[in-house]
Design an enzyme around this catalytic site. Structure first.
Site, PDB file in Angstrom:
ATOM      1  N   ARG A  80      42.237  31.598  50.637  1.00  0.00           N
ATOM      2  CA  ARG A  80      42.792  32.949  50.859  1.00  0.00           C
ATOM      3  C   ARG A  80      42.414  33.389  52.266  1.00  0.00           C
ATOM      4  O   ARG A  80      41.237  33.374  52.630  1.00  0.00           O
ATOM      5  CB  ARG A  80      42.156  33.868  49.826  1.00  0.00           C
ATOM      6  N   ARG A 150      35.857  42.614  50.635  1.00  0.00           N
ATOM      7  CA  ARG A 150      37.027  41.719  50.735  1.00  0.00           C
ATOM      8  C   ARG A 150      38.028  42.198  51.803  1.00  0.00           C
ATOM      9  O   ARG A 150      37.790  43.183  52.481  1.00  0.00           O
ATOM     10  CB  ARG A 150      37.724  41.663  49.368  1.00  0.00           C
ATOM     11  N   LYS A 212      31.834  41.628  43.917  1.00  0.00           N
ATOM     12  CA  LYS A 212      32.881  41.843  44.909  1.00  0.00           C
ATOM     13  C   LYS A 212      33.019  43.333  45.223  1.00  0.00           C
ATOM     14  O   LYS A 212      32.721  44.195  44.386  1.00  0.00           O
ATOM     15  CB  LYS A 212      34.212  41.281  44.416  1.00  0.00           C
ATOM     16  N   LYS A 214      35.771  46.172  47.268  1.00  0.00           N
ATOM     17  CA  LYS A 214      37.117  46.277  47.858  1.00  0.00           C
ATOM     18  C   LYS A 214      37.320  47.617  48.560  1.00  0.00           C
ATOM     19  O   LYS A 214      36.983  48.656  48.000  1.00  0.00           O
ATOM     20  CB  LYS A 214      38.170  46.086  46.767  1.00  0.00           C
ATOM     21  N   CYS A 432      50.306  38.670  38.219  1.00  0.00           N
ATOM     22  CA  CYS A 432      49.276  37.897  38.923  1.00  0.00           C
ATOM     23  C   CYS A 432      49.692  36.433  38.922  1.00  0.00           C
ATOM     24  O   CYS A 432      50.682  36.054  38.295  1.00  0.00           O
ATOM     25  CB  CYS A 432      47.932  38.072  38.242  1.00  0.00           C
ATOM     26  N   CYS A 438      45.279  29.242  38.069  1.00  0.00           N
ATOM     27  CA  CYS A 438      44.121  30.098  37.817  1.00  0.00           C
ATOM     28  C   CYS A 438      43.297  29.568  36.639  1.00  0.00           C
ATOM     29  O   CYS A 438      43.804  29.475  35.524  1.00  0.00           O
ATOM     30  CB  CYS A 438      44.561  31.531  37.543  1.00  0.00           C
ATOM     31  N   CYS A 477      45.081  37.748  32.222  1.00  0.00           N
ATOM     32  CA  CYS A 477      43.812  37.897  31.490  1.00  0.00           C
ATOM     33  C   CYS A 477      43.253  39.272  31.829  1.00  0.00           C
ATOM     34  O   CYS A 477      43.745  39.934  32.738  1.00  0.00           O
ATOM     35  CB  CYS A 477      42.843  36.771  31.867  1.00  0.00           C
ATOM     36  N   CYS A 481      44.099  41.174  37.718  1.00  0.00           N
ATOM     37  CA  CYS A 481      44.565  41.003  39.097  1.00  0.00           C
ATOM     38  C   CYS A 481      45.964  41.578  39.323  1.00  0.00           C
ATOM     39  O   CYS A 481      46.269  42.057  40.408  1.00  0.00           O
ATOM     40  CB  CYS A 481      44.576  39.534  39.476  1.00  0.00           C
TER      41      CYS A 481
END
Ligand code: SRM
Ligand code: SF4
Length: 568
Positions: A80, A150, A212, A214, A432, A438, A477, A481
């Site tokens: 990414r 991120r 993480k 954001k 997503c 994934c 899931c 995302c």
């Protein structure tokens, strides 16, 4: 638990051990790179490569077959890129396009909903090559994954060019300011010399963040970056078209774990207003407060919203004020009236043209029907402005002159990048990645959404709603995302072919939807939705969105404060 709510006296999670022992993200990645016995990374390196922007994956469609053949899964990397505000030049585009074509298993580029792109299917021998190519192009993949700040989002609004430029510059500065300072990336991937003397991470800390993190910069009234998915949000405040400061919000985030009510998707809360010159100090203070107070023993409760819930907004705000040496002013009034992207041509105040293309689920590939990926490359060869990736997996060809407008439109139409028959419902939907790449996917999302929308399009047409839309999102899931937890209709994967159905988010993305029915098939979902859509068509108020309507007519109770009433 300790009496002091700021820290938790429980054993640290294993990720804390591996981060602190990683020698500032080096681990033994270099040794693994030259290990030809496996296509992957071993031990702690499996996690550490994430901080360098890569995830180890294998194709789940092929997994069983390879096990049958007693072969290791076909291990490969997803990479990414870091692209603050989503801006990329045509020259950079041509570089990444040709790498994807020649050096990846899938030959595609995937635009993400955080304004960047992913390569899927890079084999180990090609990894250094891609990092070196990105470097030559003036790009990198540092901190696009892992427990760090991120890729920083910024409204991709090219119309109000001066305000956008100012907001974008701040998104870039915030991104740079919060980047890891370790030299590990340069040493491992770019063969740079080790720096003499000791290194440290003054902002992120030598164990990095608990989870993480954001950040987003947004220009009202367009919530086109979905602000509530972020830990830290800077809402632009302008005067006479110039940026003067930001309203600062913290603690958004959308994931949950099925069966664990200590997790919930949440909305961001206001800290207050700041002047522009305090921006970096405040960003740093929020990050370091979360660094020091965030939960490091349970990763499921480690994000900023759980820290806020445990400690309280007021003590968190006070700490940020102390660390940043500022006092927040009262939030300045602002409103969001729209979400999503503005498709088609728009003219900016600088007389330049901007064309927003709808890219279904952000996947750029060439197929027997369309040549989306080569079409973009053809445009990149002649385009003199830049490209802006949106937070809805789409792309803006920005800064087109009057002279080039017709040619760019022709190229976009020829390759299938511009198609007038796409419905508004489809343009506002999102999925997503999910299968096959994934590893966490429970149900299909990207591969399933196009067919599902076609079925829903028929229902919309039956009730004369073909020009209208409902924000529908599917996520494979509960990690969320695809941002289904900010949709009017959210589908969250449970198992192959089965989803939880959530209803009652709003169009502008400021309300979390509520669980309506669990573990059902797509046909069952269509059967449930049809009468609701029919009623919406018949009884809605002027401009009333589907989510607002089904709350007003009592189909579903609104989620008011997700931290306390999401599971009611
Ligand atoms: Fe995500 C993990 C894809 C946006 C919450 N996400 C993953 C991984 C890397 C799976 C993994 O950990 O092995 C997925 C890779 C799939 C693949 O094959 O490419 C993945 N996430 C994506 C992307 C590509 C979805 C897309 O279709 O666009 C998005 C990449 C964004 C980027 O460029 O950085 C993406 N992920 C999001 C969002 C939406 C957003 O940020 O606006 C969320 C919800 C917001 C939030 O963070 O609360 C999100 N992803 C997660 C989570 C749950 C985190 C948590 O708080 O618990 C995981 C799993 C994890 O981190 O443990 C995850
Ligand atoms: Fe994978 Fe789940 Fe994220 Fe979809 S929501 S990309 S299935 S982690």
């Amino acid at each position: 638990m300790s009496n002091n709510k700021h820290t938790i006296d429980l054993p640290l999670s294993d990720n804390e051990r591996l981060k602190s022992q990683s020698h500032l993200l080096r681990g033994t990645i270099v040794d693994d790179l030259s290990n030809g016995l496996t296509g992957g990374f071993t031990g702690d390196n499996f996690q550490l490569i994430r901080f360098h922007g890569m995830y180890q994956q294998d194709d789940r469609d092929l997994r069983a077959e390879r096990v049958g053949q007693k072969l290791e899964p076909l291990i490969n990397m997803m990479l990414r890129c870091r692209l603050p505000g989503g801006i990329i030049t045509p020259a950079q585009w041509l570089g990444i396009d040709s790498f994807a074509k020649q050096n990846t298993l899938y030959g595609t580029l995937r635009l993400t909903n955080r304004q960047t792109f992913q390569f899927h299917g890079i084999l180990k021998p090609k990894i250094k090559q891609i990092h070196q190519l990105l470097n030559q192009l003036g790009l990198d993949s540092i901190a696009t994954a892992g427990d760090v700040n991120r890729n920083v989002l910024c409204t991709p609004n090219p119309v109000e060019s001066i305000l956008h430029q100012e907001a974008y510059e701040w998104a870039k500065k915030i991104s740079e300011h919060l980047l890891p300072k370790t030299h590990a990336y340069a040493e491992i991937w770019l063969d740079k010399e080790k720096i003499a003397g000791s290194e440290s991470e003054p902002i992120l800390g030598n164990s990095y963040l608990p989870r993480k993190f954001k950040t987003a910069v947004v220009i009202p009234p367009h919530n086109d970056i979905d602000l509530h998915a972020n830990d830290l949000i800077f809402i632009a405040v302008s005067q006479h078209g110039r940026l003067i400061g930001f309203n600062v919000l913290i603690g958004g985030g959308l994931s949950m774990t099925f069966g664990d009510k200590s997790t919930w998707p949440g909305l961001a809360l206001p800290l207050g207003y700041i002047c522009l010159h305090d921006t970096l100090a405040v960003a740093q203070a929020v990050v370091t407060t979360q660094r020091d107070w965030g939960n490091r023993n349970n990763r499921k409760n480690a994000k900023t919203r759980y820290t806020l819930n445990r400690i309280g907004l007021t003590p968190f705000r006070r700490e940020v004020e102390t660390r940043a040496k500022i006092t927040f002013e009262k939030v300045k009034p602002y409103t969001f009236t729209a979400r999503g992207d503005r498709f088609g041509w728009v003219k900016g105040i600088d007389n330049q043209w901007h064309l927003t293309l709808f890219i279904e689920n952000g996947r750029l590939r060439d197929s027997s029907e369309h040549s989306l990926k080569s079409g973009m490359a053809e445009i990149a060869k002649i385009h003199q402005g830049d490209f802006r990736l949106t937070a809805n997996q789409n792309i803006i060809i920005a800064g087109v002159s009057n002279e080039q407008k017709n040619l760019i439109e022709k190229l976009a139409r020829q390759s299938g990048l511009l198609d007038d028959n796409v419905t508004t419902l489809r343009k506002n939907a999102m999925a997503c990645v999910s299968f096959p790449t994934c590893p966490l996917a429970m149900a299909e999302a990207e591969r399933f959404l196009p067919k599902f929308i076609s079925q829903l399009d028929k229902i919309m047409a039956k009730y004369h709603l073909q020009k209208d839309y409902i924000v529908l999102r599917i996520t494979g899931c509960p990690n969320g995302c695809g941002r289904a937890m900010l949709a009017e209709i959210g589908m969250v994967g449970r198992a192959i072919g089965r989803y939880n159905l959530y209803l009652g988010g709003n169009r502008i993305g400021t309300r979390i939807p509520r669980l309506f029915k669990e573990n059902i098939t797509d046909s069952e979902i269509l059967l449930l939705l049809e009468p609701m859509i029919r009623d919406w068509a018949m009884y809605r108020n002027k401009n009333e969105g589907f989510g607002d309507f089904i709350i007003r007519n009592g189909t579903i109770k609104p989620v008011i404060d997700p931290a306390s009433d999401f599971y009611d």
